[in-house]
Design an enzyme around this catalytic site. Structure first.
Site, PDB file in Angstrom:
ATOM      1  N   CYS A  40       0.834  -1.197   0.000  1.00 32.93           N
ATOM      2  CA  CYS A  40       0.000   0.000   0.000  1.00 32.93           C
ATOM      3  C   CYS A  40       0.876   1.258   0.000  1.00 32.93           C
ATOM      4  N   HIS A  41       0.253   2.407  -0.268  1.00 29.78           N
ATOM      5  CA  HIS A  41       1.013   3.657  -0.412  1.00 29.78           C
ATOM      6  C   HIS A  41       1.803   4.063   0.813  1.00 29.78           C
ATOM      7  N   THR A  42       1.273   3.770   1.990  1.00 26.03           N
ATOM      8  CA  THR A  42       1.967   4.194   3.200  1.00 26.03           C
ATOM      9  C   THR A  42       3.281   3.444   3.382  1.00 26.03           C
ATOM     10  N   HIS A  62       1.210  -3.463   6.230  1.00 22.71           N
ATOM     11  CA  HIS A  62       0.106  -3.284   7.190  1.00 22.71           C
ATOM     12  C   HIS A  62      -1.208  -3.829   6.633  1.00 22.71           C
ATOM     13  N   GLU A  63      -1.133  -4.587   5.504  1.00 23.97           N
ATOM     14  CA  GLU A  63      -2.374  -5.049   4.856  1.00 23.97           C
ATOM     15  C   GLU A  63      -2.287  -6.569   4.681  1.00 23.97           C
ATOM     16  N   CYS A  92      -9.786  -1.694  21.339  1.00 25.04           N
ATOM     17  CA  CYS A  92      -9.670  -2.287  22.686  1.00 25.04           C
ATOM     18  C   CYS A  92     -11.025  -2.390  23.378  1.00 25.04           C
ATOM     19  N   CYS A  95     -10.908   1.978  26.001  1.00 26.98           N
ATOM     20  CA  CYS A  95     -10.335   3.328  26.130  1.00 26.98           C
ATOM     21  C   CYS A  95     -11.451   4.366  25.932  1.00 26.98           C
ATOM     22  N   CYS A  98     -12.773   4.359  22.269  1.00 33.52           N
ATOM     23  CA  CYS A  98     -13.655   3.235  21.936  1.00 33.52           C
ATOM     24  C   CYS A  98     -15.005   3.392  22.647  1.00 33.52           C
ATOM     25  N   CYS A 106      -8.841   4.178  18.413  1.00 32.63           N
ATOM     26  CA  CYS A 106      -8.506   3.595  19.721  1.00 32.63           C
ATOM     27  C   CYS A 106      -7.150   4.122  20.183  1.00 32.63           C
ATOM     28  N   ARG A 110      -1.504   3.424  21.228  1.00 29.76           N
ATOM     29  CA  ARG A 110      -1.145   4.417  20.214  1.00 29.76           C
ATOM     30  C   ARG A 110       0.311   4.867  20.327  1.00 29.76           C
ATOM     31  N   CYS A 169      -6.644  -2.943   4.699  1.00 28.48           N
ATOM     32  CA  CYS A 169      -6.505  -1.481   4.517  1.00 28.48           C
ATOM     33  C   CYS A 169      -7.454  -0.970   3.425  1.00 28.48           C
ATOM     34  N   ARG A 370      -3.737  -3.174  -7.055  1.00 28.60           N
ATOM     35  CA  ARG A 370      -3.123  -3.752  -5.860  1.00 28.60           C
ATOM     36  C   ARG A 370      -2.206  -4.906  -6.228  1.00 28.60           C
TER      37      ARG A 370
HETATM   38  P1  NAD Z   1      -3.376   5.381  -6.202  1.00 31.35           P
HETATM   39  O1  NAD Z   1      -2.085   6.031  -6.529  1.00 31.35           O
HETATM   40  O2  NAD Z   1      -3.625   3.978  -6.630  1.00 31.35           O
HETATM   41  O3  NAD Z   1      -4.561   6.261  -6.818  1.00 31.35           O
HETATM   42  C1  NAD Z   1      -4.558   7.656  -6.894  1.00 31.35           C
HETATM   43  C2  NAD Z   1      -5.316   8.057  -8.175  1.00 31.35           C
HETATM   44  O4  NAD Z   1      -5.481   9.482  -8.181  1.00 31.35           O
HETATM   45  C3  NAD Z   1      -4.589   7.688  -9.471  1.00 31.35           C
HETATM   46  O5  NAD Z   1      -5.453   6.962 -10.326  1.00 31.35           O
HETATM   47  C4  NAD Z   1      -4.219   9.056 -10.076  1.00 31.35           C
HETATM   48  O6  NAD Z   1      -4.231   9.032 -11.486  1.00 31.35           O
HETATM   49  C5  NAD Z   1      -5.308   9.957  -9.491  1.00 31.35           C
HETATM   50  N1  NAD Z   1      -4.945  11.373  -9.435  1.00 31.35           N
HETATM   51  C6  NAD Z   1      -3.745  11.923  -9.127  1.00 31.35           C
HETATM   52  N2  NAD Z   1      -3.813  13.263  -9.170  1.00 31.35           N
HETATM   53  C7  NAD Z   1      -5.075  13.578  -9.506  1.00 31.35           C
HETATM   54  C8  NAD Z   1      -5.756  14.814  -9.724  1.00 31.35           C
HETATM   55  N3  NAD Z   1      -5.143  15.995  -9.596  1.00 31.35           N
HETATM   56  N4  NAD Z   1      -7.070  14.774 -10.052  1.00 31.35           N
HETATM   57  C9  NAD Z   1      -7.694  13.583 -10.200  1.00 31.35           C
HETATM   58  N5  NAD Z   1      -7.095  12.387 -10.020  1.00 31.35           N
HETATM   59  C10 NAD Z   1      -5.805  12.390  -9.691  1.00 31.35           C
HETATM   60  O7  NAD Z   1      -3.566   5.514  -4.633  1.00 31.35           O
HETATM   61  P2  NAD Z   1      -4.572   4.720  -3.649  1.00 31.35           P
HETATM   62  O8  NAD Z   1      -3.979   3.437  -3.248  1.00 31.35           O
HETATM   63  O9  NAD Z   1      -5.931   4.719  -4.242  1.00 31.35           O
HETATM   64  O10 NAD Z   1      -4.536   5.684  -2.365  1.00 31.35           O
HETATM   65  C11 NAD Z   1      -5.090   6.977  -2.431  1.00 31.35           C
HETATM   66  C12 NAD Z   1      -4.777   7.780  -1.165  1.00 31.35           C
HETATM   67  O11 NAD Z   1      -5.463   7.235  -0.043  1.00 31.35           O
HETATM   68  C13 NAD Z   1      -3.298   7.795  -0.766  1.00 31.35           C
HETATM   69  O12 NAD Z   1      -2.965   9.117  -0.380  1.00 31.35           O
HETATM   70  C14 NAD Z   1      -3.251   6.856   0.419  1.00 31.35           C
HETATM   71  O13 NAD Z   1      -2.168   7.126   1.278  1.00 31.35           O
HETATM   72  C15 NAD Z   1      -4.589   7.169   1.058  1.00 31.35           C
HETATM   73  N6  NAD Z   1      -5.082   6.195   2.061  1.00 31.35           N
HETATM   74  C16 NAD Z   1      -5.692   6.698   3.167  1.00 31.35           C
HETATM   75  C17 NAD Z   1      -6.195   5.859   4.149  1.00 31.35           C
HETATM   76  C18 NAD Z   1      -6.914   6.419   5.349  1.00 31.35           C
HETATM   77  O14 NAD Z   1      -7.211   5.665   6.281  1.00 31.35           O
HETATM   78  N7  NAD Z   1      -7.239   7.705   5.383  1.00 31.35           N
HETATM   79  C19 NAD Z   1      -6.049   4.477   4.003  1.00 31.35           C
HETATM   80  C20 NAD Z   1      -5.450   3.973   2.844  1.00 31.35           C
HETATM   81  C21 NAD Z   1      -4.976   4.851   1.868  1.00 31.35           C
HETATM   82  C1  022 Z   2      -2.965   3.387   5.374  1.00 34.81           C
HETATM   83  N1  022 Z   2      -2.928   4.722   5.498  1.00 34.81           N
HETATM   84  C2  022 Z   2      -2.617   5.248   4.299  1.00 34.81           C
HETATM   85  C3  022 Z   2      -2.464   4.216   3.442  1.00 34.81           C
HETATM   86  N2  022 Z   2      -2.676   3.079   4.116  1.00 34.81           N
HETATM   87  C4  022 Z   2      -3.168   5.424   6.679  1.00 34.81           C
HETATM   88  C5  022 Z   2      -2.171   6.223   7.207  1.00 34.81           C
HETATM   89  C6  022 Z   2      -2.428   6.952   8.369  1.00 34.81           C
HETATM   90  C7  022 Z   2      -3.659   6.872   8.997  1.00 34.81           C
HETATM   91  C8  022 Z   2      -4.633   6.042   8.470  1.00 34.81           C
HETATM   92  C9  022 Z   2      -4.383   5.312   7.304  1.00 34.81           C
HETATM   93  C10 022 Z   2      -3.938   7.647  10.146  1.00 34.81           C
HETATM   94  C11 022 Z   2      -4.920   8.620  10.247  1.00 34.81           C
HETATM   95  C12 022 Z   2      -4.854   9.148  11.526  1.00 34.81           C
HETATM   96  C13 022 Z   2      -3.843   8.492  12.185  1.00 34.81           C
HETATM   97  N3  022 Z   2      -3.250   7.589  11.353  1.00 34.81           N
HETATM   98  C14 022 Z   2      -3.461   8.738  13.601  1.00 34.81           C
HETATM   99  C15 022 Z   2      -4.232   7.822  14.485  1.00 34.81           C
HETATM  100  C16 022 Z   2      -4.089   8.207  15.953  1.00 34.81           C
HETATM  101  O1  022 Z   2      -3.308   9.093  16.274  1.00 34.81           O
HETATM  102  O2  022 Z   2      -4.829   7.638  16.750  1.00 34.81           O
HETATM  103  C17 022 Z   2      -2.192   6.749  11.692  1.00 34.81           C
HETATM  104  C18 022 Z   2      -2.416   5.415  12.039  1.00 34.81           C
HETATM  105  C19 022 Z   2      -1.336   4.561  12.396  1.00 34.81           C
HETATM  106  C20 022 Z   2      -0.037   5.065  12.420  1.00 34.81           C
HETATM  107  C21 022 Z   2       0.182   6.384  12.084  1.00 34.81           C
HETATM  108  C22 022 Z   2      -0.886   7.217  11.715  1.00 34.81           C
HETATM  109  C23 022 Z   2       1.090   4.180  12.820  1.00 34.81           C
HETATM  110  O3  022 Z   2       0.891   3.086  13.283  1.00 34.81           O
HETATM  111  N4  022 Z   2       2.331   4.573  12.663  1.00 34.81           N
HETATM  112  C24 022 Z   2      -3.796   4.838  12.026  1.00 34.81           C
HETATM  113 ZN    ZN Z   3      -2.710   1.136   3.502  1.00 35.89          ZN
END
Ligand code: NAD
Ligand code: 022
Ligand code: ZN
Length: 375
Positions: A40-42, A62-63, A92, A95, A98, A106, A110, A169, A370
């Site tokens: 995954c991206h992270t 992480h996935e 948990c 906390c 939760c 949670c 952390r 994830c 993926r």
């Molecule tokens: P990815 O790279 O597979 O997909 C991103 C898409 O966005 C691509 O298809 C790309 O062409 C498009 N894109 C880029 N710039 C653009 C623009 N200006 N306008 C429109 N489209 C555009 O990535 P992904 O795996 O789908 O992940 C997306 C995001 O989600 C990442 O930042 C990732 O870290 C995040 N994420 C967040 C969480 C969370 O819990 N918040 C969890 C997992 C992933």
């Molecule tokens: C997963 N992510 C992006 C791609 N795959 C992702 C990254 C960060 C978070 C969630 C998903 C995230 C959002 C908010 C937080 N995190 C903070 C949570 C908190 O403080 O309670 C986050 C998480 C874990 C970690 C760091 C940041 C870590 O374990 N290092 C959920």
């Molecule tokens: Zn992820």
């Protein structure tokens, strides 16, 4: 014991496959044999060195999905042989967070999780007597890993590991953002920015929730076909829209006698702060909700005119799709097994651990949705 693992020794260097030492589970912990893990991206964000909180040497990933092989003292919620998905957001159930029922974040473990350590402040992984850091509490790039009991979700045993690892994830984040965070209603209009592994799962979540109009936005035209496969009804390439993307989408979504456009729900799945602003401003005045899912580069800031909020738009964000892992992840696996959601077509590449660096290359090149490593 020994475990084969892909180790991140230094930022910016490829992962190296080595045998590491793994201590058994302490009280409240479980050892899991990982059967499959997504990339995954992270993982890439941390490996690249761009993550200011990244620690090295570490075992990333992480996935995942796997089987409990040993439980520590006092573990009651899972036993040897159970199939589990590791949770980077634990649950948990004790906390304040939760108990609040208002968040899935949670706080029980952390602090140590962020430091790459188990809750007792130590690591279970080592190499030549020197500790290796855990990652997001999961470290699924190792064939065996140790996790706190509160950081595993027990899932049904007939579900295939090489598919349900994605629930750890991407699937939960995308589908959960729709169901838990936005709480999308039947008949809604929605816009999804970025049709990668997260955006496509938002689209299938929207379909599940009964959204009427699902507009996908991506700079890459090859994503049109991908989006349509999961329920997208309209596609816009901002580079080809011929005008600013915000008025273009507002126009597309004009309904009702007053002809005010804007979507009921919008989602950023790009991590680009300019796109986050576009997503907010495409939301309908008075009630539109925009959800930030994408993770922006360290230090980035978002901007909009406060008038956008004063006129009734809501800007929110979500981690792990707002899912309470031990409760919600098994249900999402059930939805997959009942064919309510799809996973198989999104897993575009299956790799051996030895080829894990190729998975990072495919992600860079935008060639994969993926990649999954099977042990
Ligand atoms: P990815 O790279 O597979 O997909 C991103 C898409 O966005 C691509 O298809 C790309 O062409 C498009 N894109 C880029 N710039 C653009 C623009 N200006 N306008 C429109 N489209 C555009 O990535 P992904 O795996 O789908 O992940 C997306 C995001 O989600 C990442 O930042 C990732 O870290 C995040 N994420 C967040 C969480 C969370 O819990 N918040 C969890 C997992 C992933
Ligand atoms: C997963 N992510 C992006 C791609 N795959 C992702 C990254 C960060 C978070 C969630 C998903 C995230 C959002 C908010 C937080 N995190 C903070 C949570 C908190 O403080 O309670 C986050 C998480 C874990 C970690 C760091 C940041 C870590 O374990 N290092 C959920
Ligand atoms: Zn992820």
């Amino acid at each position: 014991m020994r475990s084969r693992a892909a180790v991140a020794f230094e930022a910016g260097k490829p992962l190296e496959i080595v045998d590491v030492d793994l201590d058994g589970p302490k009280a409240g912990e479980v050892m899991v044999e990982i059967k499959a893990t997504g990339i995954c991206h992270t993982d890439e964000f941390t490996l690249s060195g761009a993550d200011p909180e990244g620690l090295f040497p570490a075992i990333l990933g992480h996935e995942g999905a796997g089987v409990v092989v040993e439980v520590g003292e006092g573990v009651t919620s899972v036993r040897k042989g159970d199939h589990v998905i590791p949770l980077y957001t634990p649950e948990c159930r004790e906390c304040p967070s939760c108990l609040s029922r208002k968040t899935n974040l949670c706080t029980a473990i952390r602090a140590t999780q962020g430091q790459g350590l188990m809750p007792d402040g130590t690591s279970r992984f080592s190499l030549d007597g020197k500790p290796l850091f855990h990652y997001m509490g999961c470290s699924t790039f190792s064939n065996f890993t140790v996790l706190p009991e509160i950081a595993v979700a027990k899932v049904r045993e007939d579900a295939p590991f090489d598919k349900i690892c994605y629930v750890g994830c991407g699937v939960t984040t995308g589908v959960g953002a729709v169901i838990n965070t936005a709480k999308v209603e039947i008949g809604s209009t929605a816009v999804v920015f970025g049709l990668g592994g997260i955006g496509l799962n938002v689209i299938q979540g929207l379909k599940l929730a009964g959204a009427d109009m699902i507009i996908g936005v991506d700079l890459n035209n090859s994503k049109k076909e991908w989006g349509e496969r999961f329920g997208m009804t309209h596609f816009v390439n901002p580079a080809e829209a011929g005008e600013d993307i915000v008025p273009h989408i507002v126009n597309l979504t004009k309904r009702g006698a007053d002809q005010i456009g804007g979507a009921d729900y919008t989602f950023d799945c790009t991590g680009n702060v300019k796109v986050m602003r576009q997503a907010l401003e495409c939301a309908h005045r008075g009630w539109g909700v925009s959800v930030v899912i994408g993770v922006a580069p360290a230090g980035a800031e978002i901007a909009t005119r406060p008038f956008q909020l004063v006129t009734g738009r809501t800007w929110k964000g979500t981690a792990f799709g707002g899912a309470r892992g031990r409760t919600d992840v098994p249900r999402i696996v059930d939805w997959y097994m009942e064919k309510k959601i799809q996973i198989d077509p999104m897993i575009t590449h299956i790799l051996a651990l030895e080829d894990i660096n190729r998975g990072f290359d495919l992600m860079h090149a935008g060639e994969s949705i993926r990649s999954v490593v099977v042990y």
